[in-house]
Design a protein around this motif. Structure first.
Motif, PDB file in Angstrom:
ATOM      1  N   VAL A 143       0.880  -1.170   0.000  1.00  0.00           N
ATOM      2  CA  VAL A 143       0.000   0.000   0.000  1.00  0.00           C
ATOM      3  C   VAL A 143       0.916   1.217   0.000  1.00  0.00           C
ATOM      4  CG1 VAL A 143      -1.821   1.248   1.205  1.00  0.00           C
ATOM      5  CG2 VAL A 143      -1.771  -1.263   1.279  1.00  0.00           C
ATOM      6  N   SER A 144       0.805   2.027  -1.032  1.00  0.00           N
ATOM      7  CA  SER A 144       1.689   3.188  -1.219  1.00  0.00           C
ATOM      8  C   SER A 144       1.676   4.115  -0.013  1.00  0.00           C
ATOM      9  CB  SER A 144       1.275   3.967  -2.455  1.00  0.00           C
ATOM     10  OG  SER A 144       1.372   3.152  -3.590  1.00  0.00           O
ATOM     11  N   ALA A 145       2.752   4.869   0.118  1.00  0.00           N
ATOM     12  CA  ALA A 145       2.913   5.805   1.229  1.00  0.00           C
ATOM     13  C   ALA A 145       1.781   6.823   1.261  1.00  0.00           C
ATOM     14  CB  ALA A 145       4.255   6.517   1.112  1.00  0.00           C
ATOM     15  N   ILE A 146       1.305   7.087   2.487  1.00  0.00           N
ATOM     16  CA  ILE A 146       0.222   8.041   2.713  1.00  0.00           C
ATOM     17  C   ILE A 146       0.660   8.986   3.820  1.00  0.00           C
ATOM     18  CG2 ILE A 146      -2.173   8.317   3.483  1.00  0.00           C
ATOM     19  CD1 ILE A 146      -2.680   5.461   2.522  1.00  0.00           C
TER      20      ILE A 146
ATOM     21  N   TYR B 225       4.056  -1.885   8.967  1.00  0.00           N
ATOM     22  CA  TYR B 225       3.896  -0.449   8.748  1.00  0.00           C
ATOM     23  C   TYR B 225       5.267   0.217   8.841  1.00  0.00           C
ATOM     24  CZ  TYR B 225      -1.049  -1.342   9.327  1.00  0.00           C
ATOM     25  OH  TYR B 225      -2.313  -1.821   9.173  1.00  0.00           O
ATOM     26  N   PHE B 226       5.596   0.991   7.821  1.00  0.00           N
ATOM     27  CA  PHE B 226       6.880   1.685   7.764  1.00  0.00           C
ATOM     28  C   PHE B 226       6.653   3.190   7.819  1.00  0.00           C
ATOM     29  CE2 PHE B 226       7.523  -2.230   5.381  1.00  0.00           C
ATOM     30  CZ  PHE B 226       8.762  -2.677   5.813  1.00  0.00           C
ATOM     31  N   GLU B 227       7.528   3.889   8.525  1.00  0.00           N
ATOM     32  CA  GLU B 227       7.623   5.341   8.426  1.00  0.00           C
ATOM     33  C   GLU B 227       8.932   5.591   7.696  1.00  0.00           C
ATOM     34  OE1 GLU B 227       8.526   9.114  11.256  1.00  0.00           O
ATOM     35  OE2 GLU B 227       6.964   7.741  11.950  1.00  0.00           O
ATOM     36  N   ASN B 228       8.830   6.217   6.540  1.00  0.00           N
ATOM     37  CA  ASN B 228       9.963   6.315   5.624  1.00  0.00           C
ATOM     38  C   ASN B 228      10.447   4.898   5.322  1.00  0.00           C
ATOM     39  OD1 ASN B 228      10.033   9.226   5.346  1.00  0.00           O
ATOM     40  ND2 ASN B 228      10.754   9.273   7.457  1.00  0.00           N
ATOM     41  N   GLN B 229      11.650   4.526   5.712  1.00  0.00           N
ATOM     42  CA  GLN B 229      12.201   3.202   5.395  1.00  0.00           C
ATOM     43  C   GLN B 229      12.234   2.257   6.599  1.00  0.00           C
ATOM     44  OE1 GLN B 229      13.345   2.256   2.187  1.00  0.00           O
ATOM     45  NE2 GLN B 229      12.277   4.139   1.640  1.00  0.00           N
ATOM     46  N   TYR B 230      11.665   2.665   7.747  1.00  0.00           N
ATOM     47  CA  TYR B 230      11.825   1.903   8.989  1.00  0.00           C
ATOM     48  C   TYR B 230      10.503   1.353   9.520  1.00  0.00           C
ATOM     49  CZ  TYR B 230      16.428   3.967   8.856  1.00  0.00           C
ATOM     50  OH  TYR B 230      17.685   4.339   8.463  1.00  0.00           O
ATOM     51  N   VAL B 231      10.539   0.135  10.052  1.00  0.00           N
ATOM     52  CA  VAL B 231       9.346  -0.490  10.640  1.00  0.00           C
ATOM     53  C   VAL B 231       8.950   0.281  11.891  1.00  0.00           C
ATOM     54  CG1 VAL B 231       8.435  -2.559  11.768  1.00  0.00           C
ATOM     55  CG2 VAL B 231       9.954  -2.798   9.792  1.00  0.00           C
TER      56      VAL B 231
END
Length: 104
Positions: free
Chosen positions: A60-63, A79-85
């Motif tokens: 699911v693309s970044a939102i 769930y990732f924020e930027n590149q991190y879980v």
């Protein structure tokens, strides 16, 4: 007649307590099972997750800002924020289980 009704009422109440007890045991077993399941750890990178668990079945693309991305696997969603879980959520074991539902 009233004695019979009282006995039936007590029997029904006993059965409902047994049913609730069994449901609690199943919930506890599910929580223990999910804790033992191998899944991505917080602060892992996307590359680390991909190397350990393979390609996700769906992305699911970044939102939003910061961008939050979801990678969906068979048993969990990462769930990732930027590149991190930032979190990993186990999927429902069956349709009757209470808990969050994955986004469609």
């Amino acid at each position: 007649m009233q004695k019979l009704l009282t006995t039936l009422l007590i029997l029904l109440m006993s059965l409902s307590v047994v049913t609730i007890s069994n449901a609690e045991v199943l919930l506890i077993e599910r929580v223990e099972q999910s804790q033992a399941t191998d899944r991505p750890k917080r602060a892992s990178t996307m590359n680390q997750v991909r190397n350990q668990f393979g390609e996700p079945s769906r992305v699911v693309s970044a939102i939003g800002e910061p961008p939050i991305t979801q990678w969906v696997y068979s048993n969990f969603t990462v769930y990732f924020e930027n590149q991190y879980v930032i979190n990993t959520v186990m999927h429902q074991a069956n349709a009757d289980e209470k808990g969050p539902k994955p986004l469609n």
